[in-house]
Design a protein around this motif. Structure first.
Motif, short mmCIF file in Angstrom:
data_model
loop_
_atom_site.label_atom_id
_atom_site.label_comp_id
_atom_site.label_asym_id
_atom_site.label_seq_id
_atom_site.Cartn_x
_atom_site.Cartn_y
_atom_site.Cartn_z
N SER A 1 -45.19 1.27 33.15
CA SER A 1 -46.31 0.80 33.95
C SER A 1 -45.85 -0.13 35.07
CB SER A 1 -47.30 0.06 33.04
OG SER A 1 -48.39 -0.43 33.79
N ARG A 2 -46.26 0.21 36.28
CA ARG A 2 -45.97 -0.60 37.47
C ARG A 2 -44.46 -0.71 37.76
NH1 ARG A 2 -50.56 -2.95 35.46
NH2 ARG A 2 -49.45 -4.36 34.05
N GLN A 3 -43.70 0.27 37.29
CA GLN A 3 -42.28 0.30 37.61
C GLN A 3 -41.93 1.64 38.26
OE1 GLN A 3 -39.46 -0.94 34.64
NE2 GLN A 3 -40.89 -2.39 33.70
N ARG A 4 -40.74 1.71 38.79
CA ARG A 4 -40.28 2.93 39.44
C ARG A 4 -39.81 3.95 38.40
NH1 ARG A 4 -36.75 0.77 44.63
NH2 ARG A 4 -38.38 -0.54 45.49
N LEU A 5 -39.88 5.18 38.82
CA LEU A 5 -39.31 6.25 38.01
C LEU A 5 -37.80 6.03 37.89
CD1 LEU A 5 -40.24 8.95 36.72
CD2 LEU A 5 -39.63 10.06 38.86
N GLN A 6 -37.28 6.16 36.68
CA GLN A 6 -35.86 5.91 36.49
C GLN A 6 -35.29 6.88 35.46
OE1 GLN A 6 -35.17 2.17 34.00
NE2 GLN A 6 -37.32 1.90 34.55
N LEU A 7 -34.00 7.09 35.57
CA LEU A 7 -33.33 8.00 34.64
C LEU A 7 -33.27 7.37 33.26
CD1 LEU A 7 -31.58 10.60 34.23
CD2 LEU A 7 -29.60 9.14 34.71
N LEU A 8 -33.63 8.15 32.24
CA LEU A 8 -33.51 7.69 30.86
C LEU A 8 -32.21 8.22 30.27
CD1 LEU A 8 -34.72 6.23 28.41
CD2 LEU A 8 -35.91 8.36 27.84
N LEU A 9 -32.06 9.54 30.27
CA LEU A 9 -30.80 10.10 29.79
C LEU A 9 -30.59 11.50 30.34
CD1 LEU A 9 -31.67 12.25 27.38
CD2 LEU A 9 -31.83 10.20 26.00
N ARG A 10 -29.37 11.98 30.21
CA ARG A 10 -29.01 13.32 30.69
C ARG A 10 -28.18 14.00 29.62
NH1 ARG A 10 -25.62 10.29 35.42
NH2 ARG A 10 -24.30 9.06 34.04
N HIS A 11 -28.33 15.30 29.54
CA HIS A 11 -27.74 15.99 28.38
C HIS A 11 -26.23 15.97 28.40
CE1 HIS A 11 -26.77 19.68 30.70
NE2 HIS A 11 -25.99 19.97 29.69
N ILE A 12 -25.61 15.93 29.57
CA ILE A 12 -24.16 15.98 29.61
C ILE A 12 -23.53 14.72 29.04
CG2 ILE A 12 -24.10 17.57 31.54
CD1 ILE A 12 -23.39 15.17 33.32
N SER A 13 -24.29 13.64 29.01
CA SER A 13 -23.73 12.38 28.54
C SER A 13 -23.78 12.26 27.03
CB SER A 13 -24.48 11.20 29.17
OG SER A 13 -24.37 11.23 30.56
N ARG A 14 -24.67 13.04 26.41
CA ARG A 14 -24.81 13.01 24.96
C ARG A 14 -24.95 11.58 24.45
NH1 ARG A 14 -23.83 17.96 22.83
NH2 ARG A 14 -22.70 19.44 24.13
N GLU A 15 -25.76 10.82 25.12
CA GLU A 15 -25.89 9.41 24.77
C GLU A 15 -27.26 9.13 24.19
OE1 GLU A 15 -25.23 7.61 28.59
OE2 GLU A 15 -26.72 8.88 29.53
N SER A 16 -27.37 7.97 23.58
CA SER A 16 -28.65 7.49 23.07
C SER A 16 -29.03 6.27 23.89
CB SER A 16 -28.54 7.12 21.59
OG SER A 16 -29.74 6.53 21.13
N ILE A 17 -30.19 6.34 24.52
CA ILE A 17 -30.66 5.25 25.35
C ILE A 17 -31.97 4.73 24.77
CG2 ILE A 17 -31.40 4.55 27.65
CD1 ILE A 17 -28.49 5.31 27.57
N GLY B 1 -29.31 30.25 35.41
CA GLY B 1 -27.91 29.85 35.49
C GLY B 1 -27.57 28.82 34.43
N SER B 2 -26.65 27.93 34.78
CA SER B 2 -26.24 26.85 33.88
C SER B 2 -27.00 25.58 34.25
CB SER B 2 -24.74 26.60 33.98
OG SER B 2 -24.00 27.71 33.59
N PRO B 3 -27.91 25.17 33.43
CA PRO B 3 -28.75 24.02 33.81
C PRO B 3 -28.16 22.69 33.40
CG PRO B 3 -29.55 24.92 31.76
CD PRO B 3 -28.34 25.73 32.14
N GLU B 4 -28.58 21.68 34.10
CA GLU B 4 -28.38 20.32 33.64
C GLU B 4 -29.78 19.74 33.41
OE1 GLU B 4 -24.52 19.25 36.36
OE2 GLU B 4 -25.41 17.71 35.08
N LEU B 5 -29.94 19.10 32.29
CA LEU B 5 -31.26 18.59 31.91
C LEU B 5 -31.25 17.07 31.85
CD1 LEU B 5 -33.66 20.54 31.20
CD2 LEU B 5 -31.40 21.62 30.96
N PHE B 6 -32.39 16.51 32.23
CA PHE B 6 -32.55 15.06 32.30
C PHE B 6 -33.92 14.67 31.73
CE2 PHE B 6 -29.15 14.64 35.49
CZ PHE B 6 -29.14 15.91 36.05
N TRP B 7 -34.01 13.43 31.30
CA TRP B 7 -35.29 12.80 31.05
C TRP B 7 -35.39 11.56 31.93
CZ3 TRP B 7 -39.60 14.27 28.62
CH2 TRP B 7 -39.53 15.33 27.73
#
Lengths: 109, 116
Positions: A40-56, A29-35
């Motif tokens: 180390s010793r931190q929680r999993l967190q969102l880095l970026l998502r394709h719909i935002s077209r941003e640089s993090i 289908g139509s995907p949404e992609l994320f990274w």
């Protein structure tokens, strides 16, 4: 079936060198992609998502539907970029997420 | 709270025992997710809640696994008659609004489950 592939389990680059973490996906289908990233010793967190077209933190990722890829790139790696990186996929507006097996990035000083 | 809270942080139990894992999401977050992370594996999606209901339970590995959420808040993941292959880190995440996958997920620290 939905599937996310990260071919590299381990990746080492020197500080200041370009880095690319590969992610390929399979989705009907139509995907949404994320990274997502886990330092180390931190929680999993969102880095970026394709719909935002941003640089993090200097990272970018472009969705290439032709090649079904969403590679994560940074022109000049820094030591603080060392972490575990996960590529993830969700259906557009959906609630199920599919993660890859992750790539452990080490930036060598 | 400040973030997603999971308890216990570590659990060691004998094969065949039942275990209950708890997740306290960020206040006001409608969607709640459970994942399993086994050694050398990625994150395996188990189940998600939209409010108190779980529209899709197909990600649960077997009928020994069940999950519930009450009051639109706390969720518990129960594993009955644990097996050694259940050993993993169980992660919980919440996001503000269900049905919009562009909402970032906020993860807890996870529960590390070890079955002897």
């Amino acid at each position: 079936a939905q599937r996310v592939t990260q071919p590299e389990k381990l990746l080492s680059v020197f500080k200041g060198a370009p880095v690319e973490l590969k992610c390929n996906y399979s989705y009907s289908g139509s995907p949404e992609l994320f990274w997502y990233v886990q330092y180390s010793r931190q929680r999993l967190q969102l880095l970026l998502r394709h719909i935002s077209r941003e640089s993090i933190k200097g990272f970018t990722a472009d969705l290439n539907k032709g090649e079904t890829s969403f590679h994560l790139k940074k022109p000049f790696a820094q030591e603080e970029d060392s972490a575990m990186y996960y590529c993830a996929l969700s259906s557009l507006g959906g609630n199920q997420f599919y993660f890859g097996t992750g790539t452990s990035l080490t930036v060598i000083p | 709270g400040a973030g997603v809270s999971q308890s216990p942080s570590n659990k060691v139990t004998e094969k065949g025992k039942d275990v209950e894992l708890r997740c306290d999401p960020i206040s006001g977050h409608t969607a709640l997710y459970w994942y399993r992370q086994s050694l050398g594996q990625g994150l395996e999606f188990l189940i998600y809640f939209q409010g108190n209901s779980a529209p899709d339970k197909s990600g649960l590995p077997s009928d020994r696994f069940s999950a519930e959420r009450t009051g639109g808040s706390v969720s518990t993941l129960t594993i009955q008659r644990t097996q050694q292959e259940d050993s993993a880190v169980y992660l919980c995440a919440s996001s503000p609004l269900a049905g919009t996958s562009n909402q970032p997920q906020h993860f807890g620290d996870g529960t590390r489950l070890s079955i002897l």
